[in-house]
Design a protein around this motif. Structure first.
Motif, PDB file in Angstrom:
ATOM      1  N   ASP A   1      -8.043  -3.037  -3.085  1.00 51.76           N
ATOM      2  CA  ASP A   1      -8.691  -1.731  -2.942  1.00 51.76           C
ATOM      3  C   ASP A   1     -10.171  -1.841  -2.570  1.00 51.76           C
ATOM      4  O   ASP A   1     -10.715  -0.933  -1.972  1.00 51.76           O
TER       5      ASP A   1
ATOM      6  N   TRP B   1     -10.668  -6.005   0.499  1.00 53.23           N
ATOM      7  CA  TRP B   1     -10.008  -5.895   1.800  1.00 53.23           C
ATOM      8  C   TRP B   1     -10.483  -4.691   2.601  1.00 53.23           C
ATOM      9  O   TRP B   1     -10.301  -4.652   3.816  1.00 53.23           O
ATOM     10  N   THR B   2     -11.089  -3.710   1.973  1.00 59.18           N
ATOM     11  CA  THR B   2     -11.528  -2.513   2.694  1.00 59.18           C
ATOM     12  C   THR B   2     -13.034  -2.477   2.951  1.00 59.18           C
ATOM     13  O   THR B   2     -13.536  -1.481   3.471  1.00 59.18           O
TER      14      THR B   2
ATOM     15  N   ASN C   1       0.851  -1.176   0.000  1.00 60.99           N
ATOM     16  CA  ASN C   1       0.000   0.000   0.000  1.00 60.99           C
ATOM     17  C   ASN C   1       0.892   1.232   0.000  1.00 60.99           C
ATOM     18  O   ASN C   1       1.631   1.459   0.933  1.00 60.99           O
TER      19      ASN C   1
ATOM     20  N   ASN D   1      -1.345  -5.783  10.384  1.00 56.66           N
ATOM     21  CA  ASN D   1      -2.750  -5.531  10.692  1.00 56.66           C
ATOM     22  C   ASN D   1      -3.091  -5.809  12.149  1.00 56.66           C
ATOM     23  O   ASN D   1      -4.263  -5.874  12.510  1.00 56.66           O
TER      24      ASN D   1
ATOM     25  N   MET E   1      -9.465  -5.367   9.158  1.00 53.58           N
ATOM     26  CA  MET E   1      -8.295  -5.847   8.421  1.00 53.58           C
ATOM     27  C   MET E   1      -7.636  -6.988   9.196  1.00 53.58           C
ATOM     28  O   MET E   1      -7.175  -7.957   8.606  1.00 53.58           O
TER      29      MET E   1
END
Length: 111
Positions: free
Chosen positions: A33, A36-37, A4, A73, A43
Motif C-alpha cells: 500500500d 509500491w505506490t 489488490n 504491470n 509499477m
C-alpha cells in the motif's frame, strides 16, 4: 502473495491470516500500500527491479508471484525472458535457470 482488491492489498492476510499479524500488516499496509505506490518509479519499473533482486537471490518461491505481477504491470513476456537471460550472467546461471523455469511455468499455466 498479494492481491489488490481495490480496498488495499490482502496477500499477507490471505497467506497468514491471524497466524502472523505483523507480517500481514507490513506486507499489506506498508510494502504494497505504501512502498509500491510511491512516486519516483512506475509499477512496471518496480516490478523489473523486484524480479532482478529475487533472481539474484534465487528466491523462486517469491518469483512465482512477482513474474506474473510484472506482466500485470506491463512488462511483456519477451522482456522478462530477456531480463532473466541478462541477469543470468550477473547473478549466476543457476539463478537465471531457476527464474526462467518459473516464468515458463507461469506462461504454460496461463495458456
Amino acid at each position: 502473495m498479494a492481491a489488490n482488491t481495490g480496498n488495499g492489498w490482502t496477500g499477507g492476510q490471505n497467506a497468514f491470516g491471524d497466524f502472523a499479524p505483523g507480517m500481514v500488516h507490513y506486507t499489506d499496509k506498508v510494502l504494497f500500500d505504501e512502498v509500491w505506490t510511491r512516486e519516483g518509479l512506475s509499477m512496471r519499473d518496480r516490478s523489473l527491479v523486484t524480479v532482478a533482486a529475487l533472481t539474484a537471490l534465487g528466491k523462486t518461491d517469491q518469483l512465482t508471484f512477482h513474474l506474473d505481477y510484472a506482466r500485470q504491470n506491463g512488462v511483456t513476456e519477451e522482456e522478462l525472458k530477456e531480463a532473466i537471460l541478462h541477469l543470468a550472467f550477473y547473478t549466476g546461471w543457476p539463478n537465471g535457470m531457476g527464474a526462467m523455469t518459473v516464468l515458463k511455468n507461469i506462461v504454460e499455466q496461463q495458456s
